[in-house]
Write a protein that holds these residues in place. Structure first.
Motif, short mmCIF file in Angstrom:
data_model
loop_
_atom_site.label_atom_id
_atom_site.label_comp_id
_atom_site.label_asym_id
_atom_site.label_seq_id
_atom_site.Cartn_x
_atom_site.Cartn_y
_atom_site.Cartn_z
N TYR A 69 -28.15 31.90 2.12
CA TYR A 69 -28.69 30.61 3.04
C TYR A 69 -28.55 29.47 2.34
CZ TYR A 69 -30.62 35.11 4.84
OH TYR A 69 -31.12 36.34 5.17
N ASN A 70 -28.45 28.28 2.94
CA ASN A 70 -28.49 26.94 2.54
C ASN A 70 -29.58 26.17 3.21
OD1 ASN A 70 -27.00 26.83 4.75
ND2 ASN A 70 -25.47 25.47 3.84
N LYS A 102 -27.22 30.10 6.86
CA LYS A 102 -25.96 29.65 6.26
C LYS A 102 -25.23 28.96 7.29
CE LYS A 102 -23.09 29.48 2.65
NZ LYS A 102 -23.40 29.01 1.29
#
Length: 437
Positions: free
Chosen positions: A278-279, A300
């Protein structure tokens, strides 16, 4: 995986979307010889193949507030699609809709409104007079949806405080989790800081209200927690969710999610926060009945989001509830000043009336989504109506309790049944009939 410490509880779930579009959902453990053919025969075969259409594939059937949503794959060269439905294998197929080809390969069957009914669908592609083979059939159990508007107190200012704690964990010296043998701390190198996603926060806020009603990763409408992202048209390739209740501050809730004093099996939430899949993240926080509920959503994505002011007030929120489960949630929802709304059948219509000396026969038009019809009668046009029959399974009714040579006025109201409640559609126009002498 669920853990309970006294009155405090938390859970985690993940959704990984693969390159080919398939999805895997889990509630734990994220660390995630050549033939010669005569020329004339070959030419004929090519001509036939040229006109042949591939058969469609029904990609999904989904329960929605306003019906069953049918989606399917695109068929090359098709001009359109024929959508068929049946209720029993002994019945023939009923053509429900003709849909022209285009980007929107979706049909909402608003007539599929029988709670817990079984509906089977089949699709054909067509081009001019050419039709494809029947698609494989697909069946859905109809879970009708009730909309519940509630008042819930959001505390998004405190929710956003948690971002710092999460990023400090990811980039600091404590970014580790136990291995499965519980004998080695596994550090996660080169983790980046999460960006706060305000579009994702809208999803987290909905989920925070939902877990105050049903504290699981299953939404009150019976669907996965991740479906809220699709409903909000959020673009993502993977997602994760942690939920908790009973913690007053962001620091307390984060400490519970961090699970530093737990072993491998108890560190699902920690591994979600330390995931490189994930970001972005977002937090939802509501307070209800003196209990605080927290949702961490991770994703993400490549889409940036615009800043929004934090919501720190009581807010009206519309939740979707599986109608059959309302008795389970009703006590909680009433404390939220709930107002229910169910999808109504179509408008009633009396097609024609046959009259005799001591009998009136009413013939009705089928109303979309109706399971039956209530028939009302009066001897006055504008008042005095009483229900004389609740009709199911038929579209005609013989009223034998009439007198000869007398005027009568009728109208019908379609209905369906959900959570033991009659849900009425719009009444028909009033029709007058005079019996024979």
């Amino acid at each position: 995986m669920k853990k309970v410490w006294g009155s405090k509880t938390f859970l985690s779930a993940i959704l990984l979307t693969a390159v080919l579009g398939t999805s895997v959902i889990s509630e734990s453990n994220l660390i995630f010889p050549a033939q010669t053919v005569h020329a004339a025969t070959e030419s004929t075969k090519k001509e036939k193949d040229k006109d042949k259409l591939d058969k469609p594939v029904i990609s999904n059937l989904d329960n929605a507030y306003n019906g069953v949503v049918v989606t399917w794959n695109e068929v090359k060269d098709a001009e359109g699609y024929l959508i068929y439905r049946r209720r029993k294998s002994t019945e023939g197929w009923t053509l429900m809709k003709k849909v022209l080809a285009g980007k929107k390969r979706k049909f909402v069957d608003k007539d599929a409104m029988k709670e817990m009914g079984l509906y089977t669908y089949m699709i054909k592609a067509y081009k001019g007079d050419i039709a494809s083979e029947d698609s494989e059939t697909k069946t859905i159990t109809r879970i009708t949806i009730t909309r519940a508007t509630v008042n819930i107190e959001y505390r998004q200012k405190t929710a956003r405080e948690m971002l710092k704690y999460i990023n400090d964990l990811r980039t600091g010296s404590e970014n580790w989790a136990w291995n499965s043998a519980n004998n080695t701390k596994v550090y996660v190198p080169d983790l980046s800081r999460f960006a706060y996603d305000y579009a994702l926060e809208k999803c987290a806020m909905i989920r925070a209200a939902e877990i105050a009603v049903n504290f699981t990763h299953e939404r009150p409408n019976g669907k996965s927690c991740f479906t809220v992202l699709n409903e909000k048209n959020y673009v993502f390739s993977s997602a994760g969710e942690n939920i908790a209740r009973g913690y007053k501050t962001a620091k307390e809730a984060f400490t519970a999610f961090a699970e530093a004093n737990r072993q491998y099996e108890g560190q699902e939430q920690r591994r979600v926060m330390l995931s490189a899949d994930y970001n972005v993240c977002a937090i939802g926080h509501v307070a209800f009945n003196d209990v605080d509920y927290w949702v961490q959503l991770f994703a993400k994505t490549t889409d940036d989001s615009d800043y929004t002011m934090s919501n720190n007030r009581k807010t009206k929120v519309t939740l979707e509830i599986a109608s059959e489960d309302i008795p389970n949630y009703d006590k909680t929802l009433k404390k939220m000043d709930v107002k229910y709304k169910d999808y109504s059948p179509g408008k009633g219509k009396i097609l024609f009336i046959e009259r005799a000396r001591s009998k009136v026969t009413l013939n009705l038009q089928s109303a979309t989504g109706a399971q039956g019809y209530e028939i009302y009668r009066s001897t006055k046009k504008k008042s005095g109506y009483k229900r004389i029959k609740r009709l199911t399974g038929k579209l005609s009714y013989n009223d034998k309790k009439v007198l000869k040579n007398k005027k009568y006025y009728y109208y019908v109201v379609p209905f369906r049944i959900a959570h033991d409640t009659y849900i009425d559609g719009k009444k028909s126009a009033v029709v007058m009939v005079k019996t024979r002498k």
